[in-house]
Enzyme design. Sequence first.
Site, PDB file in Angstrom:
ATOM      1  N   ASP A  82       5.113  57.675 -80.882  1.00 51.23           N
ATOM      2  CA  ASP A  82       4.126  58.580 -81.470  1.00 51.23           C
ATOM      3  C   ASP A  82       4.430  60.050 -81.198  1.00 51.23           C
ATOM      4  OD1 ASP A  82       3.679  58.616 -78.752  1.00 51.23           O
ATOM      5  OD2 ASP A  82       1.898  57.346 -78.848  1.00 51.23           O
ATOM      6  N   GLU A  98       6.901  49.963 -81.671  1.00 54.23           N
ATOM      7  CA  GLU A  98       5.701  50.261 -80.866  1.00 54.23           C
ATOM      8  C   GLU A  98       4.574  50.778 -81.771  1.00 54.23           C
ATOM      9  OE1 GLU A  98       4.872  53.533 -77.894  1.00 54.23           O
ATOM     10  OE2 GLU A  98       5.559  52.024 -76.475  1.00 54.23           O
ATOM     11  N   GLU A 154      -0.630  62.540 -80.090  1.00 56.01           N
ATOM     12  CA  GLU A 154       0.004  61.235 -80.332  1.00 56.01           C
ATOM     13  C   GLU A 154      -0.877  60.260 -81.105  1.00 56.01           C
ATOM     14  OE1 GLU A 154      -0.026  62.856 -77.453  1.00 56.01           O
ATOM     15  OE2 GLU A 154       2.066  63.148 -76.839  1.00 56.01           O
ATOM     16  N   HIS A 210       2.012  64.514 -67.384  1.00 53.35           N
ATOM     17  CA  HIS A 210       2.586  65.504 -68.309  1.00 53.35           C
ATOM     18  C   HIS A 210       1.843  65.675 -69.618  1.00 53.35           C
ATOM     19  CE1 HIS A 210       4.119  61.832 -70.199  1.00 53.35           C
ATOM     20  NE2 HIS A 210       4.278  62.552 -71.291  1.00 53.35           N
ATOM     21  N   ARG A 264      -0.290  66.605 -72.881  1.00 54.18           N
ATOM     22  CA  ARG A 264      -0.799  67.868 -73.434  1.00 54.18           C
ATOM     23  C   ARG A 264      -2.312  68.004 -73.316  1.00 54.18           C
ATOM     24  NH1 ARG A 264       3.863  68.574 -76.501  1.00 54.18           N
ATOM     25  NH2 ARG A 264       4.129  70.666 -77.333  1.00 54.18           N
ATOM     26  N   HIS A 297       7.888  66.929 -64.956  1.00 51.22           N
ATOM     27  CA  HIS A 297       8.324  67.121 -66.345  1.00 51.22           C
ATOM     28  C   HIS A 297       8.714  68.588 -66.535  1.00 51.22           C
ATOM     29  CE1 HIS A 297       8.074  67.230 -70.721  1.00 51.22           C
ATOM     30  NE2 HIS A 297       7.971  65.912 -70.746  1.00 51.22           N
TER      31      HIS A 297
HETATM   32  C1  UD1 Z   1       6.797  64.913 -75.691  1.00 52.22           C
HETATM   33  C2  UD1 Z   1       5.890  64.083 -76.600  1.00 52.22           C
HETATM   34  C3  UD1 Z   1       5.024  63.142 -75.788  1.00 52.22           C
HETATM   35  C4  UD1 Z   1       5.859  62.318 -74.829  1.00 52.22           C
HETATM   36  C5  UD1 Z   1       6.753  63.226 -74.007  1.00 52.22           C
HETATM   37  C6  UD1 Z   1       7.683  62.377 -73.183  1.00 52.22           C
HETATM   38  C7  UD1 Z   1       5.177  65.208 -78.655  1.00 52.22           C
HETATM   39  C8  UD1 Z   1       4.156  66.062 -79.304  1.00 52.22           C
HETATM   40  N1  UD1 Z   1       5.008  64.963 -77.352  1.00 52.22           N
HETATM   41  O1  UD1 Z   1       5.958  65.753 -74.913  1.00 52.22           O
HETATM   42  O2  UD1 Z   1       4.330  62.274 -76.666  1.00 52.22           O
HETATM   43  O3  UD1 Z   1       4.992  61.615 -73.978  1.00 52.22           O
HETATM   44  O4  UD1 Z   1       7.544  64.053 -74.869  1.00 52.22           O
HETATM   45  O5  UD1 Z   1       8.238  63.093 -72.125  1.00 52.22           O
HETATM   46  O6  UD1 Z   1       6.102  64.778 -79.297  1.00 52.22           O
HETATM   47  N2  UD1 Z   1      11.422  70.973 -72.135  1.00 52.22           N
HETATM   48  C9  UD1 Z   1      12.618  71.429 -71.615  1.00 52.22           C
HETATM   49  N3  UD1 Z   1      13.707  70.612 -71.667  1.00 52.22           N
HETATM   50  C10 UD1 Z   1      13.664  69.377 -72.217  1.00 52.22           C
HETATM   51  C11 UD1 Z   1      12.439  68.895 -72.721  1.00 52.22           C
HETATM   52  C12 UD1 Z   1      11.335  69.730 -72.683  1.00 52.22           C
HETATM   53  O7  UD1 Z   1      12.700  72.544 -71.121  1.00 52.22           O
HETATM   54  O8  UD1 Z   1      14.690  68.706 -72.239  1.00 52.22           O
HETATM   55  C13 UD1 Z   1      10.264  71.879 -72.097  1.00 52.22           C
HETATM   56  C14 UD1 Z   1      10.404  72.942 -73.210  1.00 52.22           C
HETATM   57  O9  UD1 Z   1       9.830  74.135 -72.775  1.00 52.22           O
HETATM   58  C15 UD1 Z   1       9.592  72.318 -74.337  1.00 52.22           C
HETATM   59  C16 UD1 Z   1       8.447  71.701 -73.545  1.00 52.22           C
HETATM   60  O10 UD1 Z   1       9.073  71.149 -72.375  1.00 52.22           O
HETATM   61  O11 UD1 Z   1       9.183  73.273 -75.292  1.00 52.22           O
HETATM   62  C17 UD1 Z   1       7.641  70.663 -74.242  1.00 52.22           C
HETATM   63  O12 UD1 Z   1       8.454  69.656 -74.816  1.00 52.22           O
HETATM   64  P1  UD1 Z   1       7.850  68.781 -76.033  1.00 52.22           P
HETATM   65  O13 UD1 Z   1       8.862  67.781 -76.459  1.00 52.22           O
HETATM   66  O14 UD1 Z   1       7.269  69.662 -77.071  1.00 52.22           O
HETATM   67  O15 UD1 Z   1       6.612  68.073 -75.391  1.00 52.22           O
HETATM   68  P2  UD1 Z   1       6.505  67.061 -74.189  1.00 52.22           P
HETATM   69  O16 UD1 Z   1       5.382  67.548 -73.344  1.00 52.22           O
HETATM   70  O17 UD1 Z   1       7.825  66.831 -73.595  1.00 52.22           O
HETATM   71  N1  UDP Z   2      11.210  58.397 -66.619  1.00 53.14           N
HETATM   72  C1  UDP Z   2      12.459  58.808 -66.164  1.00 53.14           C
HETATM   73  N2  UDP Z   2      12.533  59.844 -65.282  1.00 53.14           N
HETATM   74  C2  UDP Z   2      11.434  60.510 -64.841  1.00 53.14           C
HETATM   75  C3  UDP Z   2      10.159  60.092 -65.322  1.00 53.14           C
HETATM   76  C4  UDP Z   2      10.091  59.045 -66.218  1.00 53.14           C
HETATM   77  O1  UDP Z   2      13.473  58.220 -66.534  1.00 53.14           O
HETATM   78  O2  UDP Z   2      11.567  61.441 -64.043  1.00 53.14           O
HETATM   79  C5  UDP Z   2      11.139  57.298 -67.609  1.00 53.14           C
HETATM   80  C6  UDP Z   2      10.259  56.139 -67.236  1.00 53.14           C
HETATM   81  O3  UDP Z   2      11.027  55.108 -66.655  1.00 53.14           O
HETATM   82  C7  UDP Z   2       9.648  55.716 -68.561  1.00 53.14           C
HETATM   83  C8  UDP Z   2       9.735  56.934 -69.445  1.00 53.14           C
HETATM   84  O4  UDP Z   2      10.566  57.860 -68.767  1.00 53.14           O
HETATM   85  O5  UDP Z   2      10.409  54.687 -69.181  1.00 53.14           O
HETATM   86  C9  UDP Z   2       8.377  57.538 -69.675  1.00 53.14           C
HETATM   87  O6  UDP Z   2       8.526  58.782 -70.287  1.00 53.14           O
HETATM   88  P1  UDP Z   2       7.380  59.873 -70.286  1.00 53.14           P
HETATM   89  O7  UDP Z   2       6.434  59.618 -69.173  1.00 53.14           O
HETATM   90  O8  UDP Z   2       8.053  61.181 -70.366  1.00 53.14           O
HETATM   91  O9  UDP Z   2       6.679  59.652 -71.700  1.00 53.14           O
HETATM   92  P2  UDP Z   2       5.539  58.650 -72.251  1.00 53.14           P
HETATM   93  O10 UDP Z   2       5.933  57.263 -71.941  1.00 53.14           O
HETATM   94  O11 UDP Z   2       4.247  59.051 -71.625  1.00 53.14           O
HETATM   95  O12 UDP Z   2       5.517  58.957 -73.714  1.00 53.14           O
END
Ligand code: UD1
Ligand code: UDP
Length: 385
Positions: free
Chosen positions: A97, A119, A133, A212, A214, A246
């Site tokens: 999602d 999923e 999501e 983590h 939003r 995160h």
């Molecule tokens: C995203 C997903 C969320 C999922 C999560 C898993 C959306 C809207 N949200 O949230 O559903 O649970 O990923 O982790 O799709 N950033 C970095 N480096 C990276 C990744 C992220 O610096 O490799 C920082 C950046 O500033 C980026 C911010 O994190 O802009 C947010 O990343 P984003 O993918 O928008 O949202 P997540 O909170 O990671």
């Molecule tokens: N995970 C990881 N390293 C971390 C934290 C989580 O590899 O430091 C893995 C964890 O095993 C799980 C997945 O990331 O399978 C979950 O991702 P996240 O919590 O970012 O997203 P969500 O599942 O909430 O969308």
Amino acid sequence: MSSPALAVLLGTRPEAIKLSPVIRALAASGAPPLVFLTGQHDELLQPILRDLGIVPDENLEVMAPAQGLSSLSARVLEAVDELLGRHRLDAVIVQGDTTSALMAGLAAFYRGLRVVHVEAGLRTNVARNPFPEELNRRLLARLADVHFAPTEAARAHLLAEGVAPESVHVVGNTVVDALFDARDRVLPSLPPDEITGPLLARGRRLVLLTAHRRESFGEDLRAIGDGVRRIARTFAGEVEVAYPLHLNPNVAGPMRELLGAEPGIHLLPPLPYLPFLRLLLGSTLVITDSGGVQEEAAALGKPFLVVRRASERLEAVDAGVGELVGTDAARIAEAAGRLLRDEALYARRAVPSRVFGDGRAAERIASVLLRGASGGTAVPRPARP
Ligand code: UD1
Ligand code: UDP
């Protein structure tokens, strides 16, 4: 009939983990998919890909610091559309999602390709929780052609929304496939790693925290941090907390400020998949708002507290291994305290559960998708618009 031309589109950490068994199962069936990254995650994703042995065919590199949902969505939609214009495909596989999943699905739909959603059917039925999501997955249900639901409850949600029953397949969650493979095949032959090795060697009970989401940014996230700080203080010397942060600046900044100097709380960088699983396997209690971590903890029988106001994964709460505690600091500390003090309660809750799958979801997905290759219609050839 030949196999359909499939591509996997993924953007974030959990999508890579949950699609890795699908990529492997399709390859093992003689139909390796193309693997495309949107690049929604960058540094967070690369170590995960390495641990999982995923070698992408292309990376669209859309990530921007502190990215907003509209600009991210627009970038993914345009970049995926351009990508799909360069490849001859029948169907695109997306997972979960995230913005990447929704926008890749939408771009594929606009290109007249079939959309396969892994999923499918998770719902809180609260439009803005999780945000965005819950909306993303509802929209994906509207545009997908094949829906792989992890549980019967997920299937029921889809049917209640009018999705055609013959397009829904209950297969389990592929996160369990990845987990069991890593635990049973990969991890036993690896030496301890530098980050988790010393932490696990300390001999104290470990609480693993991830947070983590939003919709929790601001007050709720601080309350989660406060709750965990209370646990660390109450059980000082007995229990330690490990928190892989995160990279989202809305998470890392405030949580560092709140917990950075707290004895007994270890703030860690985001971990590659295998070290993270090591911490999970070595932990006593998990406190999380992550979807994937809840599923893994349930499969391993690690009691966990869900620090969210709503959950789409109540199967584990019904099974007893999980508890939905919300985002109130006192309630989080109290629920953790009960589990850390009461051995009998802990033993009743620490039971591995198959509610999210048995480790064979990807095999079932590959079998459904490739049924068309032997004359069926699982992924019908798209009509080119
Ligand atoms: C995203 C997903 C969320 C999922 C999560 C898993 C959306 C809207 N949200 O949230 O559903 O649970 O990923 O982790 O799709 N950033 C970095 N480096 C990276 C990744 C992220 O610096 O490799 C920082 C950046 O500033 C980026 C911010 O994190 O802009 C947010 O990343 P984003 O993918 O928008 O949202 P997540 O909170 O990671
Ligand atoms: N995970 C990881 N390293 C971390 C934290 C989580 O590899 O430091 C893995 C964890 O095993 C799980 C997945 O990331 O399978 C979950 O991702 P996240 O919590 O970012 O997203 P969500 O599942 O909430 O969308």
